[in-house]
Every structure is written in structure tokens, then in C-alpha cells.
Design an enzyme around this catalytic site. Sequence first.
Site, PDB file in Angstrom:
ATOM      1  N   CYS A 168       0.864  -1.192   0.000  1.00 25.52           N
ATOM      2  CA  CYS A 168       0.000   0.000   0.000  1.00 25.52           C
ATOM      3  C   CYS A 168       0.897   1.237   0.000  1.00 25.52           C
ATOM      4  O   CYS A 168       1.709   1.431   0.917  1.00 25.52           O
ATOM      5  CB  CYS A 168      -0.918   0.015   1.218  1.00 25.52           C
ATOM      6  SG  CYS A 168      -1.773   1.603   1.411  1.00 25.52           S
ATOM      7  N   THR A 222      -8.079   5.439  -6.542  1.00 22.36           N
ATOM      8  CA  THR A 222      -6.966   4.663  -7.090  1.00 22.36           C
ATOM      9  C   THR A 222      -6.095   4.050  -6.000  1.00 22.36           C
ATOM     10  O   THR A 222      -5.339   3.117  -6.272  1.00 22.36           O
ATOM     11  CB  THR A 222      -6.078   5.540  -8.006  1.00 22.36           C
ATOM     12  OG1 THR A 222      -5.593   6.640  -7.243  1.00 22.36           O
ATOM     13  CG2 THR A 222      -6.858   6.034  -9.205  1.00 22.36           C
ATOM     14  N   HIS A 273      -8.462   8.177   2.300  1.00 19.96           N
ATOM     15  CA  HIS A 273      -7.776   9.465   2.280  1.00 19.96           C
ATOM     16  C   HIS A 273      -8.768  10.562   1.966  1.00 19.96           C
ATOM     17  O   HIS A 273      -9.709  10.367   1.209  1.00 19.96           O
ATOM     18  CB  HIS A 273      -6.614   9.478   1.273  1.00 19.96           C
ATOM     19  CG  HIS A 273      -6.965   8.980  -0.082  1.00 19.96           C
ATOM     20  ND1 HIS A 273      -7.110   7.636  -0.360  1.00 19.96           N
ATOM     21  CD2 HIS A 273      -7.207   9.627  -1.247  1.00 19.96           C
ATOM     22  CE1 HIS A 273      -7.420   7.476  -1.635  1.00 19.96           C
ATOM     23  NE2 HIS A 273      -7.501   8.675  -2.205  1.00 19.96           N
TER      24      HIS A 273
HETATM   25  P1  AMP Z   1      -7.699   8.729  -5.289  1.00 17.51           P
HETATM   26  O1  AMP Z   1      -7.709   8.773  -6.786  1.00 17.51           O
HETATM   27  O2  AMP Z   1      -8.891   9.393  -4.650  1.00 17.51           O
HETATM   28  O3  AMP Z   1      -7.481   7.315  -4.776  1.00 17.51           O
HETATM   29  O4  AMP Z   1      -6.476   9.605  -4.838  1.00 17.51           O
HETATM   30  C1  AMP Z   1      -5.173   9.117  -4.778  1.00 17.51           C
HETATM   31  C2  AMP Z   1      -4.269  10.308  -4.822  1.00 17.51           C
HETATM   32  O5  AMP Z   1      -2.997   9.925  -4.376  1.00 17.51           O
HETATM   33  C3  AMP Z   1      -4.109  10.917  -6.217  1.00 17.51           C
HETATM   34  O6  AMP Z   1      -4.555  12.267  -6.205  1.00 17.51           O
HETATM   35  C4  AMP Z   1      -2.600  10.790  -6.476  1.00 17.51           C
HETATM   36  O7  AMP Z   1      -2.068  11.901  -7.181  1.00 17.51           O
HETATM   37  C5  AMP Z   1      -2.053  10.706  -5.064  1.00 17.51           C
HETATM   38  N1  AMP Z   1      -0.780  10.041  -4.918  1.00 17.51           N
HETATM   39  C6  AMP Z   1      -0.420   8.835  -5.425  1.00 17.51           C
HETATM   40  N2  AMP Z   1       0.838   8.542  -5.074  1.00 17.51           N
HETATM   41  C7  AMP Z   1       1.286   9.578  -4.326  1.00 17.51           C
HETATM   42  C8  AMP Z   1       2.515   9.866  -3.668  1.00 17.51           C
HETATM   43  N3  AMP Z   1       3.559   9.016  -3.698  1.00 17.51           N
HETATM   44  N4  AMP Z   1       2.622  11.037  -2.990  1.00 17.51           N
HETATM   45  C9  AMP Z   1       1.593  11.894  -2.955  1.00 17.51           C
HETATM   46  N5  AMP Z   1       0.405  11.677  -3.547  1.00 17.51           N
HETATM   47  C10 AMP Z   1       0.249  10.533  -4.226  1.00 17.51           C
END
Ligand code: AMP
Length: 112
Positions: A4, A94, A99
Site C-alpha cells: 500500500c 486509485t 484518504h
Molecule cells: P484517489 O484517486 O482518490 O485514490 O487519490 C489518490 C491520490 O494519491 C491521487 O490524487 C494521487 O495523485 C495521489 N498520490 C499517489 N501517489 C502519491 C505519492 N507518492 N505522494 C503523494 N500523492 C500521491
Amino acid sequence: MKDCIFCKIVAGEIPSAKVYEDGEMLVFRDIAPVANIHLLAVPKEHFATVAELDDRRAALAGGMLRTIGAHAHEWGLEGGYRLVVNQGEAAGQTVPHLHIHILGGEPLPWGK
Ligand code: AMP
């Protein structure tokens, strides 16, 4: 939880631009911001969606909202902000670790 990405960020195994941390949660900058200010608040405990809230986790989620409200001005969000919690694939979730997107720093149009 193994594999994760947010658990790895919580554990410090993947770097993040952290703006807040306490015993229960972490707030860091989204790597692909969709607003001038785009933060993510994550619980340190791994669970994917609000469907997995029991009483203890509900208190944790409430505490996260209270912390966001108490600190938003420090994060440049005094003009207002939007909280978004994507739940499941159709909503665009995603990362299967709960979050709260914190969006602001500019006027935000309302939409789907
Ligand atoms: P969601 O699409 O609601 O699941 O949001 C997941 C978010 O995590 C997206 O906006 C991504 O840009 C962000 N994200 C993914 N990997 C990272 C990371 N390593 N650091 C910061 N944000 C991330």
C-alpha cells in the site's frame, strides 16, 4: 499493509511533502495536484473505505476532520477549501487506503 503506497508513506519508506503528523494521521501534498493547494489526509491505520468504519474508526475519521478544520489556515486554506473522499473504482479511487483530498488555494468550480 504490504504494497500500500500510503502505508509506505506513513512508514517513511516513500518520501512525501508532509505538512502535518500526529499519532493517528498524516497530511502531505498530493504528487499530482488538481488545485493550487492539494493535500491528502490519511489515517495511519490501513483501511480502504468508509464502509469499513466501526465505532473506533469513526472516531478516528471525526478526529481527522477536526484536525483539518483546526489547521487549514496554516496550510493556506483560509479562503475556503473542499474535502473529497473518493470511494471505489467508479468514483476514481486509485489508492485503497482511506484518504481525504483537501483542495483549495483558488476558487473551486462545483461539478461532478
Ligand atoms: P484517489 O484517486 O482518490 O485514490 O487519490 C489518490 C491520490 O494519491 C491521487 O490524487 C494521487 O495523485 C495521489 N498520490 C499517489 N501517489 C502519491 C505519492 N507518492 N505522494 C503523494 N500523492 C500521491
